[in-house]
Design a protein around this motif. Structure first.
Motif, PDB file in Angstrom:
ATOM      1  N   ARG A   1      -7.894  61.906  60.709  1.00  0.00           N
ATOM      2  CA  ARG A   1      -7.197  61.502  61.929  1.00  0.00           C
ATOM      3  C   ARG A   1      -5.788  61.035  61.640  1.00  0.00           C
ATOM      4  NH1 ARG A   1     -11.200  57.431  63.459  1.00  0.00           N
ATOM      5  NH2 ARG A   1     -13.036  58.593  62.945  1.00  0.00           N
ATOM      6  N   GLY A   2      -5.560  60.543  60.501  1.00  0.00           N
ATOM      7  CA  GLY A   2      -4.248  60.012  60.127  1.00  0.00           C
ATOM      8  C   GLY A   2      -4.420  59.285  58.829  1.00  0.00           C
ATOM      9  N   ARG A   3      -3.981  59.876  57.783  1.00  0.00           N
ATOM     10  CA  ARG A   3      -4.243  59.326  56.458  1.00  0.00           C
ATOM     11  C   ARG A   3      -3.794  57.865  56.358  1.00  0.00           C
ATOM     12  NH1 ARG A   3      -6.232  61.822  52.274  1.00  0.00           N
ATOM     13  NH2 ARG A   3      -6.315  64.051  52.246  1.00  0.00           N
ATOM     14  N   GLY A   4      -4.756  57.055  55.970  1.00  0.00           N
ATOM     15  CA  GLY A   4      -4.456  55.668  55.656  1.00  0.00           C
ATOM     16  C   GLY A   4      -4.373  55.558  54.145  1.00  0.00           C
ATOM     17  N   THR A   5      -3.983  54.454  53.661  1.00  0.00           N
ATOM     18  CA  THR A   5      -3.904  54.296  52.220  1.00  0.00           C
ATOM     19  C   THR A   5      -5.196  53.703  51.712  1.00  0.00           C
ATOM     20  OG1 THR A   5      -2.942  52.113  52.435  1.00  0.00           O
ATOM     21  CG2 THR A   5      -1.408  53.968  52.272  1.00  0.00           C
ATOM     22  N   ASP A   6      -5.581  54.117  50.521  1.00  0.00           N
ATOM     23  CA  ASP A   6      -6.792  53.610  49.901  1.00  0.00           C
ATOM     24  C   ASP A   6      -6.481  52.530  48.872  1.00  0.00           C
ATOM     25  OD1 ASP A   6      -8.334  55.307  51.370  1.00  0.00           O
ATOM     26  OD2 ASP A   6      -8.527  56.835  49.817  1.00  0.00           O
ATOM     27  N   HIS A   7      -5.218  52.055  48.861  1.00  0.00           N
ATOM     28  CA  HIS A   7      -4.832  51.046  47.893  1.00  0.00           C
ATOM     29  C   HIS A   7      -5.644  49.783  48.138  1.00  0.00           C
ATOM     30  CE1 HIS A   7      -1.612  53.658  46.747  1.00  0.00           C
ATOM     31  NE2 HIS A   7      -1.170  53.696  47.987  1.00  0.00           N
ATOM     32  N   GLY A   8      -6.177  49.264  47.067  1.00  0.00           N
ATOM     33  CA  GLY A   8      -6.937  48.034  47.177  1.00  0.00           C
ATOM     34  C   GLY A   8      -8.361  48.234  47.652  1.00  0.00           C
ATOM     35  N   GLU A   9      -8.773  49.465  47.857  1.00  0.00           N
ATOM     36  CA  GLU A   9     -10.137  49.740  48.303  1.00  0.00           C
ATOM     37  C   GLU A   9     -11.090  49.548  47.123  1.00  0.00           C
ATOM     38  OE1 GLU A   9     -11.632  53.861  49.348  1.00  0.00           O
ATOM     39  OE2 GLU A   9     -11.279  53.006  51.335  1.00  0.00           O
ATOM     40  N   SER A  10     -12.142  48.805  47.338  1.00  0.00           N
ATOM     41  CA  SER A  10     -13.077  48.530  46.252  1.00  0.00           C
ATOM     42  C   SER A  10     -13.918  49.762  45.927  1.00  0.00           C
ATOM     43  CB  SER A  10     -14.004  47.378  46.639  1.00  0.00           C
ATOM     44  OG  SER A  10     -14.922  47.807  47.631  1.00  0.00           O
ATOM     45  N   GLU A  11     -14.504  49.755  44.749  1.00  0.00           N
ATOM     46  CA  GLU A  11     -15.387  50.845  44.324  1.00  0.00           C
ATOM     47  C   GLU A  11     -16.571  50.960  45.281  1.00  0.00           C
ATOM     48  OE1 GLU A  11     -16.627  54.104  42.508  1.00  0.00           O
ATOM     49  OE2 GLU A  11     -14.781  53.068  42.000  1.00  0.00           O
ATOM     50  N   GLU A  12     -17.074  49.837  45.728  1.00  0.00           N
ATOM     51  CA  GLU A  12     -18.199  49.814  46.679  1.00  0.00           C
ATOM     52  C   GLU A  12     -17.802  50.481  48.000  1.00  0.00           C
ATOM     53  OE1 GLU A  12     -20.801  46.515  49.120  1.00  0.00           O
ATOM     54  OE2 GLU A  12     -20.145  46.011  47.084  1.00  0.00           O
ATOM     55  N   THR A  13     -16.603  50.193  48.466  1.00  0.00           N
ATOM     56  CA  THR A  13     -16.118  50.789  49.711  1.00  0.00           C
ATOM     57  C   THR A  13     -15.915  52.292  49.544  1.00  0.00           C
ATOM     58  OG1 THR A  13     -15.051  48.729  50.354  1.00  0.00           O
ATOM     59  CG2 THR A  13     -14.278  50.728  51.448  1.00  0.00           C
ATOM     60  N   ARG A  14     -15.366  52.703  48.408  1.00  0.00           N
ATOM     61  CA  ARG A  14     -15.188  54.141  48.149  1.00  0.00           C
ATOM     62  C   ARG A  14     -16.530  54.847  48.115  1.00  0.00           C
ATOM     63  NH1 ARG A  14     -10.939  52.256  44.989  1.00  0.00           N
ATOM     64  NH2 ARG A  14     -12.199  52.159  43.100  1.00  0.00           N
ATOM     65  N   ALA A  15     -17.527  54.240  47.485  1.00  0.00           N
ATOM     66  CA  ALA A  15     -18.863  54.831  47.410  1.00  0.00           C
ATOM     67  C   ALA A  15     -19.483  54.934  48.805  1.00  0.00           C
ATOM     68  CB  ALA A  15     -19.753  54.002  46.488  1.00  0.00           C
ATOM     69  N   GLU A  16     -19.278  53.910  49.603  1.00  0.00           N
ATOM     70  CA  GLU A  16     -19.796  53.921  50.971  1.00  0.00           C
ATOM     71  C   GLU A  16     -19.127  55.023  51.784  1.00  0.00           C
ATOM     72  OE1 GLU A  16     -19.616  50.985  54.774  1.00  0.00           O
ATOM     73  OE2 GLU A  16     -20.316  50.087  52.895  1.00  0.00           O
ATOM     74  N   HIS A  17     -17.836  55.187  51.623  1.00  0.00           N
ATOM     75  CA  HIS A  17     -17.109  56.246  52.336  1.00  0.00           C
ATOM     76  C   HIS A  17     -17.596  57.624  51.898  1.00  0.00           C
ATOM     77  CE1 HIS A  17     -13.443  53.550  53.509  1.00  0.00           C
ATOM     78  NE2 HIS A  17     -14.551  53.233  54.129  1.00  0.00           N
ATOM     79  N   ALA A  18     -17.866  57.794  50.615  1.00  0.00           N
ATOM     80  CA  ALA A  18     -18.374  59.077  50.113  1.00  0.00           C
ATOM     81  C   ALA A  18     -19.741  59.371  50.715  1.00  0.00           C
ATOM     82  CB  ALA A  18     -18.446  59.052  48.588  1.00  0.00           C
ATOM     83  N   GLU A  19     -20.579  58.365  50.826  1.00  0.00           N
ATOM     84  CA  GLU A  19     -21.907  58.537  51.421  1.00  0.00           C
ATOM     85  C   GLU A  19     -21.793  58.933  52.894  1.00  0.00           C
ATOM     86  OE1 GLU A  19     -25.712  55.691  52.213  1.00  0.00           O
ATOM     87  OE2 GLU A  19     -24.724  55.488  50.272  1.00  0.00           O
ATOM     88  N   ILE A  20     -20.881  58.310  53.593  1.00  0.00           N
ATOM     89  CA  ILE A  20     -20.661  58.628  55.006  1.00  0.00           C
ATOM     90  C   ILE A  20     -20.128  60.050  55.161  1.00  0.00           C
ATOM     91  CG2 ILE A  20     -19.238  58.081  57.025  1.00  0.00           C
ATOM     92  CD1 ILE A  20     -19.469  55.095  56.091  1.00  0.00           C
ATOM     93  N   ARG A  21     -19.185  60.432  54.298  1.00  0.00           N
ATOM     94  CA  ARG A  21     -18.651  61.804  54.347  1.00  0.00           C
ATOM     95  C   ARG A  21     -19.759  62.825  54.150  1.00  0.00           C
ATOM     96  NH1 ARG A  21     -14.457  59.725  51.207  1.00  0.00           N
ATOM     97  NH2 ARG A  21     -15.368  60.660  49.342  1.00  0.00           N
ATOM     98  N   LEU A  22     -20.656  62.573  53.198  1.00  0.00           N
ATOM     99  CA  LEU A  22     -21.748  63.499  52.931  1.00  0.00           C
ATOM    100  C   LEU A  22     -22.696  63.581  54.127  1.00  0.00           C
ATOM    101  CD1 LEU A  22     -23.196  65.424  51.073  1.00  0.00           C
ATOM    102  CD2 LEU A  22     -24.321  63.452  50.000  1.00  0.00           C
ATOM    103  N   ALA A  23     -23.048  62.456  54.709  1.00  0.00           N
ATOM    104  CA  ALA A  23     -23.929  62.449  55.882  1.00  0.00           C
ATOM    105  C   ALA A  23     -23.283  63.199  57.036  1.00  0.00           C
ATOM    106  CB  ALA A  23     -24.249  61.010  56.297  1.00  0.00           C
ATOM    107  N   MET A  24     -21.984  63.017  57.216  1.00  0.00           N
ATOM    108  CA  MET A  24     -21.292  63.691  58.311  1.00  0.00           C
ATOM    109  C   MET A  24     -21.162  65.189  58.044  1.00  0.00           C
ATOM    110  SD  MET A  24     -18.666  60.592  59.373  1.00  0.00           S
ATOM    111  CE  MET A  24     -17.307  61.640  59.446  1.00  0.00           C
ATOM    112  N   ALA A  25     -20.937  65.569  56.794  1.00  0.00           N
ATOM    113  CA  ALA A  25     -20.861  66.990  56.451  1.00  0.00           C
ATOM    114  C   ALA A  25     -22.205  67.662  56.699  1.00  0.00           C
ATOM    115  CB  ALA A  25     -20.434  67.160  54.991  1.00  0.00           C
TER     116      ALA A  25
END
Length: 111
Positions: free
Chosen positions: A12-36
């Motif tokens: 929708r509009g690239r935000g920055t991932d600066h400061g994003e924790s490893e846990e948050t990145r993993a959660e986002h990856a899980e959500i991307r997979l579920a949505m795909a």
């Protein structure tokens, strides 16, 4: 059902991932997979001209379960993935990469 949930923040509009924790990145990856996966089920169902009830009957599920899968609200098990692939008369292809997940139902060819 509004499938706009499939569009991620980064689409929708690239935000920055600066400061994003490893846990948050993993959660986002899980959500991307579920949505795909949800989008792949929806797209294949529509391609076949089937309703959620049709897919549910073919897979031995309830229509509500199919709806939860298409809404990315359910985490499918391996046996469920097999049942869905059969119900959608396709093979299931899942490719997992660091920043991208690709899920596709590939139509079976007539023998």
């Amino acid at each position: 059902m509004n499938h706009s949930r499939w569009k991620l923040k980064r689409e929708r509009g690239r935000g920055t991932d600066h400061g994003e924790s490893e846990e948050t990145r993993a959660e986002h990856a899980e959500i991307r997979l579920a949505m795909a996966f949800a989008k792949a089920v929806y797209d294949r169902r529509k391609e076949l001209g089937l309703s959620q009830s049709d897919v549910a009957e073919r897979a031995g599920l309830t229509q509500a379960k199919v709806s939860r899968i298409e809404g990315a609200d359910a985490v499918p098990t391996l046996p469920l993935l097999r049942r869905l692939a059969r119900a959608l008369d396709a093979s299931l292809s899942i490719a997992l990469d660091e920043d991208q997940e690709k899920v596709a139902f590939v139509a079976r060819t007539a023998a």
